[in-house]
Write a protein that holds these residues in place. Structure first.
Motif, short mmCIF file in Angstrom:
data_model
loop_
_atom_site.label_atom_id
_atom_site.label_comp_id
_atom_site.label_asym_id
_atom_site.label_seq_id
_atom_site.Cartn_x
_atom_site.Cartn_y
_atom_site.Cartn_z
N GLU A 277 -0.87 -17.61 -5.12
CA GLU A 277 -0.21 -16.81 -4.28
C GLU A 277 -1.05 -17.17 -3.42
OE1 GLU A 277 -0.94 -16.52 -7.65
OE2 GLU A 277 0.94 -16.21 -8.68
N GLN A 278 0.33 -16.24 -2.37
CA GLN A 278 -0.44 -15.75 -0.66
C GLN A 278 0.34 -15.06 -0.64
OE1 GLN A 278 -2.05 -17.21 1.65
NE2 GLN A 278 -2.17 -19.00 1.01
N ALA A 279 -0.25 -13.57 0.56
CA ALA A 279 0.60 -12.10 0.45
C ALA A 279 1.76 -12.12 0.51
CB ALA A 279 -0.29 -11.81 1.30
N HIS A 280 2.54 -12.49 0.95
CA HIS A 280 4.04 -12.89 1.07
C HIS A 280 4.69 -13.31 0.55
CE1 HIS A 280 3.26 -16.85 2.52
NE2 HIS A 280 4.14 -17.16 2.10
N ASP A 281 3.88 -14.18 -0.65
CA ASP A 281 4.98 -13.81 -2.29
C ASP A 281 5.21 -12.87 -2.28
OD1 ASP A 281 4.77 -16.65 -1.40
OD2 ASP A 281 3.15 -16.88 -2.78
N TYR A 282 4.05 -11.45 -2.65
CA TYR A 282 4.78 -11.01 -3.47
C TYR A 282 5.15 -9.77 -3.22
CZ TYR A 282 0.21 -12.15 -6.19
OH TYR A 282 -0.79 -12.66 -6.45
N ARG A 283 6.12 -10.02 -1.56
CA ARG A 283 7.06 -9.97 -1.21
C ARG A 283 6.60 -7.46 -1.13
NH1 ARG A 283 9.48 -11.47 -4.83
NH2 ARG A 283 10.58 -9.88 -5.69
N TYR A 284 5.61 -7.15 -0.84
CA TYR A 284 5.34 -6.18 -0.65
C TYR A 284 5.72 -5.32 0.50
CZ TYR A 284 -0.08 -7.07 -2.43
OH TYR A 284 -0.77 -7.52 -3.08
N PHE A 285 6.67 -3.81 0.21
CA PHE A 285 7.34 -2.99 0.81
C PHE A 285 6.50 -1.36 0.19
CE2 PHE A 285 9.91 -3.66 -2.70
CZ PHE A 285 10.27 -2.63 -3.04
N PRO A 286 6.64 -0.73 1.34
CA PRO A 286 5.90 1.02 0.37
C PRO A 286 6.54 1.62 -0.58
CG PRO A 286 5.81 0.83 3.16
CD PRO A 286 6.83 -0.66 2.43
N ASP A 287 6.00 1.93 -1.61
CA ASP A 287 6.81 2.07 -2.47
C ASP A 287 7.86 3.80 -2.49
OD1 ASP A 287 7.25 3.91 -5.04
OD2 ASP A 287 6.84 2.18 -5.97
N PRO A 288 8.64 3.85 -2.55
CA PRO A 288 10.20 4.92 -1.54
C PRO A 288 9.61 5.64 -2.57
CG PRO A 288 10.64 3.46 -3.21
CD PRO A 288 9.36 2.81 -2.93
N ASP A 289 9.05 5.73 -3.70
CA ASP A 289 8.91 7.31 -4.83
C ASP A 289 7.73 7.92 -4.34
OD1 ASP A 289 11.52 6.39 -6.58
OD2 ASP A 289 10.50 5.63 -7.72
N LEU A 290 7.17 7.25 -4.03
CA LEU A 290 5.57 8.13 -3.74
C LEU A 290 4.95 8.35 -2.23
CD1 LEU A 290 3.62 5.73 -6.35
CD2 LEU A 290 3.74 8.22 -6.45
N ALA A 291 5.14 8.96 -1.89
CA ALA A 291 4.83 10.34 -0.57
C ALA A 291 3.28 9.49 -0.03
CB ALA A 291 4.64 10.90 0.03
N PRO A 292 3.01 9.43 1.27
CA PRO A 292 1.96 8.77 1.67
C PRO A 292 0.73 10.00 1.28
CG PRO A 292 3.58 8.55 3.32
CD PRO A 292 4.31 9.30 2.18
N ILE A 293 -0.45 9.14 1.25
CA ILE A 293 -1.76 10.29 1.21
C ILE A 293 -2.45 10.19 2.12
CG2 ILE A 293 -3.42 9.72 -0.27
CD1 ILE A 293 -2.66 7.79 -1.91
#
Length: 488
Positions: A277-293
């Motif tokens: 798989e390539q990175a785009h296959d995983y459809r990464y996006f920021p988790d809306p339930d977790l605030a940035p650290i």
């Protein structure tokens, strides 16, 4: 005219997954423990039930940052969690909470030594934090693989366990380098208390990305990813097998396919699992339930101070300054509490090699026999330094040193004082040795004649008789020298 065969070199990067040593899971309060009854350490959060919200485990964050700092990594001002989307039966949410473009640490390098004393370094791309998956067991097949199985069972106890992924740059060239790199990671994580790093329990797992290219080329070849290796020996064997497979394909005029391959321990070969798989296959996006650290710089400095003396620094002293062999240095640094004992004794004796010979020899033997750590025995570092000095200056011989170690191990006390009070000093006076030699040769006339007739192997027996007659106090080197003189 036959064509000249192309020489290839391997180019490898390693993705190493390490379960962190926390009491609870990454985003919930379920216990993080190995070996519990299946599906007993689960809750709505780690099972991904509707409405359940994750809360980050602060200790997991700090452990990962400590690991990065140990390798000189940068801790960015901000990082975030992402959703890595893919379907797999042991992923209850059908996505994994992970990190993509803004990990907790960036860069750094792992420095290590090969067995021959060569020093190497492998750069780190990043170390990021994610949650582990559950565990599938495929039943009814002879090899535990899904192909040929009759049914599969899923245990979600591991789902949500904090997982640190160390991603290296493609700086590794041989199987020996790969194993030494992984051992350096493990050694550091154990020293920091970050993980117990037990491959047999799955708390350390690694994937090797491997490609071949002609020696001298700068461009990378097509890589394959190797999975399912459950020991460092398996890693080495899998790499050697994959190098041989890819070499045969390239030499035959074929091409390497981008894919994920599994390691078959019994067959000793890799096998195709799926296309890579390539990175785009995983459809990464920021988790809306977790605030940035956002890591406070003061916390980063505190974690730096907590690192203490790192295994690399200890190895650098032993291999560089003390001139110990790599194997010896690794044995010392890998045994809990042994480095501190060795360093104290070697510092007092000024003889690192003589000190380590005793530590890894008689002391380690007694530790195994008595189930007592070296640092807890009656022979304190000052006492070992005395034995080294007494041996090095010829006051006592190796047999007396061995007897003293066994005695002081239990009773404690000063070896030097015992030698002085009981007259245990080595006899190195040639005239005194000559008198004992004369007695031994008179009592073993036939053996003496055998030696003169060319049976030189009997010399060991004669030296032993001199040592016995002197109650172990004769200088064995001088004893053999005087025996040869009398038998000439």
């Amino acid at each position: 005219m036959s064509a000249v065969a192309t020489a290839y070199e391997a180019v490898m990067g390693i993705e190493c997954h390490v379960e962190l040593k926390t009491e609870t899971k990454m985003f919930c309060g379920c216990r993080n423990v190995f070996g519990a009854e299946p599906n007993t350490n689960v809750c709505p959060v780690c099972l991904g039930l509707p409405g359940a919200l994750p809360v980050p485990n602060r200790l997991a964050l700090e452990l990962l940052v400590k690991a990065g700092l140990a390798f000189g990594a940068e801790v960015p001002a901000f990082s975030k969690f992402d959703r890595k989307n893919y379907f797999y039966p042991d992923m209850p949410k059908d996505y994994q909470i992970s990190q993509y473009d803004m990990p907790l640490t960036l860069g750094g390098a792992v420095r290590y030594w090969l067995a021959d004393g060569t020093q190497r370094s492998c750069r780190l791309t990043r170390i990021h934090l994610e949650e582990d998956t559950g565990k599938s067991t495929h039943a009814g097949s002879h090899d535990g693989r899904i192909a040929g199985s009759t049914h599969s069972l899923v245990d979600f106890n591991r789902a949500g366990v904090p997982l640190m992924e160390c991603v290296s740059e493609p700086d590794i060239r041989t199987a020996a380098e790969a194993v030494a790199y992984l051992e350096a990671l493990k050694r550091t994580f154990v020293a920091l208390g970050v993980s117990d790093v037990k491959m047999e329990e799955g708390s350390l797992r690694c994937d090797v990305n491997l490609s071949l290219r002609p020696v001298g080329a700068s461009e990378y070849g097509t890589k394959t990813e190797i999975k399912n290796m459950n020991s460092f020996n398996s890693v080495a064997r899998a790499i050697e097998s994959e190098i041989a497979r890819q070499t045969a394909i390239l030499e035959g005029g074929g091409r390497i396919v981008l894919e994920t391959r599994g390691w078959d321990e019994h067959a000793g070969t890799t096998h195709s699992m799926r296309s890579k798989e390539q990175a785009h296959d995983y459809r990464y996006f920021p988790d809306p339930d977790l605030a940035p650290i956002e890591f406070d710089p003061g916390d980063v400095e505190r974690l730096k101070r907590e690192l203490g003396s790192l295994p690399y620094e200890r190895l650098e002293r032993m291999i560089g300054a003390d001139k110990l062999r790599v194997e010896q240095a690794h044995q010392i640094v890998d045994a809990p509490g042994l480095y501190e004992y060795y360093a104290a004794a070697a510092g007092l004796s000024g003889k690192p090699q003589a000190t380590v010979n005793f530590v890894l020899g008689d002391l380690s033997r007694l530790a195994n026999e008595t189930q007592t750590p070296v640092f807890s025995c009656g022979l304190v570092p000052e006492g070992l330094a005395e034995i080294v000095a007494l041996t090095e200056d010829g006051t006592i011989n190796s047999k007396t040193a061995k007897d003293l170690i066994s005695r002081v191990w239990v009773e404690g006390g000063s070896p030097r004082a015992i030698v002085s009070a009981e007259g245990l000093g080595q006899v190195s006076d040639a005239s005194a040795i000559d008198a004992i030699v004369a007695e031994v040769l008179a009592a073993n006339a036939k053996t003496a004649d055998d030696y003169r007739a060319g049976k030189t192997k009997v010399m060991g027996f004669l030296v032993g008789q001199v040592m016995k007659a002197s109650r172990g106090k004769a200088n064995p080197t001088l004893a053999e020298e005087r025996l040869r003189a009398h038998l000439a």
